[in-house]
Design a protein around this motif. Sequence first.
Motif, PDB file in Angstrom:
ATOM      1  N   PHE A 106       4.682  -2.378 -21.815  1.00 43.68           N
ATOM      2  CA  PHE A 106       4.687  -1.657 -23.172  1.00 43.68           C
ATOM      3  C   PHE A 106       3.619  -0.438 -23.352  1.00 43.68           C
ATOM      4  CE2 PHE A 106       6.605  -5.609 -23.857  1.00 43.68           C
ATOM      5  CZ  PHE A 106       7.668  -5.349 -24.658  1.00 43.68           C
ATOM      6  N   ALA A 107       3.906   0.575 -23.796  1.00 42.39           N
ATOM      7  CA  ALA A 107       3.280   1.589 -23.899  1.00 42.39           C
ATOM      8  C   ALA A 107       3.132   2.073 -25.376  1.00 42.39           C
ATOM      9  CB  ALA A 107       3.608   2.952 -23.185  1.00 42.39           C
ATOM     10  N   PHE A 108       1.990   2.412 -25.930  1.00 46.92           N
ATOM     11  CA  PHE A 108       1.914   2.670 -27.430  1.00 46.92           C
ATOM     12  C   PHE A 108       1.385   4.042 -27.406  1.00 46.92           C
ATOM     13  CE2 PHE A 108       1.317  -1.906 -27.058  1.00 46.92           C
ATOM     14  CZ  PHE A 108       1.772  -2.387 -28.098  1.00 46.92           C
ATOM     15  N   ASN A 109       1.824   4.722 -28.669  1.00 46.93           N
ATOM     16  CA  ASN A 109       1.450   6.146 -29.105  1.00 46.93           C
ATOM     17  C   ASN A 109       0.177   6.278 -29.446  1.00 46.93           C
ATOM     18  OD1 ASN A 109       3.944   7.314 -28.568  1.00 46.93           O
ATOM     19  ND2 ASN A 109       4.652   6.685 -30.741  1.00 46.93           N
ATOM     20  N   ALA A 110      -0.425   7.329 -29.140  1.00 46.85           N
ATOM     21  CA  ALA A 110      -1.889   7.297 -29.652  1.00 46.85           C
ATOM     22  C   ALA A 110      -1.902   8.948 -29.898  1.00 46.85           C
ATOM     23  CB  ALA A 110      -2.881   7.177 -28.399  1.00 46.85           C
ATOM     24  N   ASP A 164      12.801   5.756 -23.970  1.00 48.74           N
ATOM     25  CA  ASP A 164      12.031   4.935 -24.272  1.00 48.74           C
ATOM     26  C   ASP A 164      12.291   3.452 -24.065  1.00 48.74           C
ATOM     27  OD1 ASP A 164      14.353   4.381 -26.113  1.00 48.74           O
ATOM     28  OD2 ASP A 164      13.114   5.265 -27.932  1.00 48.74           O
ATOM     29  N   PHE A 165      13.339   3.237 -23.430  1.00 52.03           N
ATOM     30  CA  PHE A 165      13.465   1.907 -22.688  1.00 52.03           C
ATOM     31  C   PHE A 165      14.082   2.154 -21.377  1.00 52.03           C
ATOM     32  CE2 PHE A 165      17.264  -1.295 -21.968  1.00 52.03           C
ATOM     33  CZ  PHE A 165      16.246  -2.505 -21.990  1.00 52.03           C
ATOM     34  N   ARG A 166      13.216   1.251 -20.388  1.00 56.50           N
ATOM     35  CA  ARG A 166      13.442   1.521 -19.161  1.00 56.50           C
ATOM     36  C   ARG A 166      13.813   0.388 -18.200  1.00 56.50           C
ATOM     37  NH1 ARG A 166       8.322   5.710 -18.790  1.00 56.50           N
ATOM     38  NH2 ARG A 166       9.057   7.172 -20.225  1.00 56.50           N
ATOM     39  N   LEU A 167      14.606   0.210 -17.299  1.00 57.48           N
ATOM     40  CA  LEU A 167      14.879  -0.945 -16.447  1.00 57.48           C
ATOM     41  C   LEU A 167      14.416  -0.575 -14.973  1.00 57.48           C
ATOM     42  CD1 LEU A 167      18.746  -1.289 -17.460  1.00 57.48           C
ATOM     43  CD2 LEU A 167      16.717  -2.470 -18.463  1.00 57.48           C
ATOM     44  N   GLU A 168      13.617  -1.212 -14.661  1.00 62.89           N
ATOM     45  CA  GLU A 168      13.115  -1.068 -13.134  1.00 62.89           C
ATOM     46  C   GLU A 168      13.197  -2.290 -12.250  1.00 62.89           C
ATOM     47  OE1 GLU A 168       9.064  -0.323 -14.209  1.00 62.89           O
ATOM     48  OE2 GLU A 168       9.590   1.800 -14.747  1.00 62.89           O
ATOM     49  N   VAL A 169      13.357  -1.943 -10.952  1.00 64.91           N
ATOM     50  CA  VAL A 169      13.413  -2.913  -9.925  1.00 64.91           C
ATOM     51  C   VAL A 169      12.097  -2.965  -9.084  1.00 64.91           C
ATOM     52  CG1 VAL A 169      15.885  -3.179  -9.695  1.00 64.91           C
ATOM     53  CG2 VAL A 169      14.687  -1.437  -8.369  1.00 64.91           C
ATOM     54  N   MET A 190       2.545   2.332 -32.848  1.00 64.94           N
ATOM     55  CA  MET A 190       4.251   2.440 -32.768  1.00 64.94           C
ATOM     56  C   MET A 190       4.254   2.498 -31.263  1.00 64.94           C
ATOM     57  SD  MET A 190       7.266   3.340 -33.714  1.00 64.94           S
ATOM     58  CE  MET A 190       7.002   3.872 -35.309  1.00 64.94           C
ATOM     59  N   VAL A 191       5.486   1.855 -30.830  1.00 66.21           N
ATOM     60  CA  VAL A 191       5.723   1.692 -29.243  1.00 66.21           C
ATOM     61  C   VAL A 191       6.247   3.207 -29.043  1.00 66.21           C
ATOM     62  CG1 VAL A 191       7.267   0.721 -27.634  1.00 66.21           C
ATOM     63  CG2 VAL A 191       5.902  -0.732 -29.512  1.00 66.21           C
ATOM     64  N   ASP A 192       5.588   3.754 -27.685  1.00 68.41           N
ATOM     65  CA  ASP A 192       6.252   4.944 -27.231  1.00 68.41           C
ATOM     66  C   ASP A 192       7.359   4.492 -26.496  1.00 68.41           C
ATOM     67  OD1 ASP A 192       5.700   7.800 -26.436  1.00 68.41           O
ATOM     68  OD2 ASP A 192       5.834   6.888 -24.834  1.00 68.41           O
ATOM     69  N   HIS A 193       7.250   3.517 -25.430  1.00 72.72           N
ATOM     70  CA  HIS A 193       8.310   3.189 -24.501  1.00 72.72           C
ATOM     71  C   HIS A 193       8.180   1.834 -23.842  1.00 72.72           C
ATOM     72  CE1 HIS A 193       5.547   4.754 -21.504  1.00 72.72           C
ATOM     73  NE2 HIS A 193       6.200   3.841 -20.483  1.00 72.72           N
ATOM     74  N   PHE A 194       8.925   1.035 -23.327  1.00 72.10           N
ATOM     75  CA  PHE A 194       8.965  -0.192 -22.836  1.00 72.10           C
ATOM     76  C   PHE A 194       9.808  -0.459 -21.618  1.00 72.10           C
ATOM     77  CE2 PHE A 194      12.000  -1.411 -25.967  1.00 72.10           C
ATOM     78  CZ  PHE A 194      12.598  -2.238 -25.402  1.00 72.10           C
ATOM     79  N   SER A 195       9.399  -0.964 -20.777  1.00 66.03           N
ATOM     80  CA  SER A 195      10.301  -1.201 -19.452  1.00 66.03           C
ATOM     81  C   SER A 195      10.287  -2.774 -19.236  1.00 66.03           C
ATOM     82  CB  SER A 195       9.598  -0.709 -18.142  1.00 66.03           C
ATOM     83  OG  SER A 195       9.341   0.655 -18.396  1.00 66.03           O
ATOM     84  N   ILE A 196      11.549  -3.103 -18.532  1.00 66.34           N
ATOM     85  CA  ILE A 196      11.587  -4.532 -17.921  1.00 66.34           C
ATOM     86  C   ILE A 196      12.115  -4.572 -16.497  1.00 66.34           C
ATOM     87  CG2 ILE A 196      11.941  -5.481 -20.489  1.00 66.34           C
ATOM     88  CD1 ILE A 196      14.979  -5.320 -19.653  1.00 66.34           C
TER      89      ILE A 196
END
Length: 93
Positions: free
Chosen positions: A64-68, A51-56, A1-7
Amino acid sequence: MVDHFSICVNDLQVAKAFYRHTLAPLGYELRVDNEQTVSFGEPRGSDPGGDFRLEVDQPKPFHFAFNARTHEEVVARYHAALAAGGTDNGAPS
């Protein structure tokens, strides 16, 4: 399962306005809002950072980060990724 992701985005304010508008029907709310990062999360989500991040100004265009469940699972996934031909971006701590 995806924990969070950033673009990574070029214009954080434009991207924030777009995703704030388009994620609202899904129940996502603004969680973090600063000069480098904006994040969104669901009200029932457990991560205060969303869980959804925007970065500059990031060296990589996405993340992408996954749960463990345990640290041992993290280490096992790290070794499995290396064995499958992955590149070491830093060992789990």
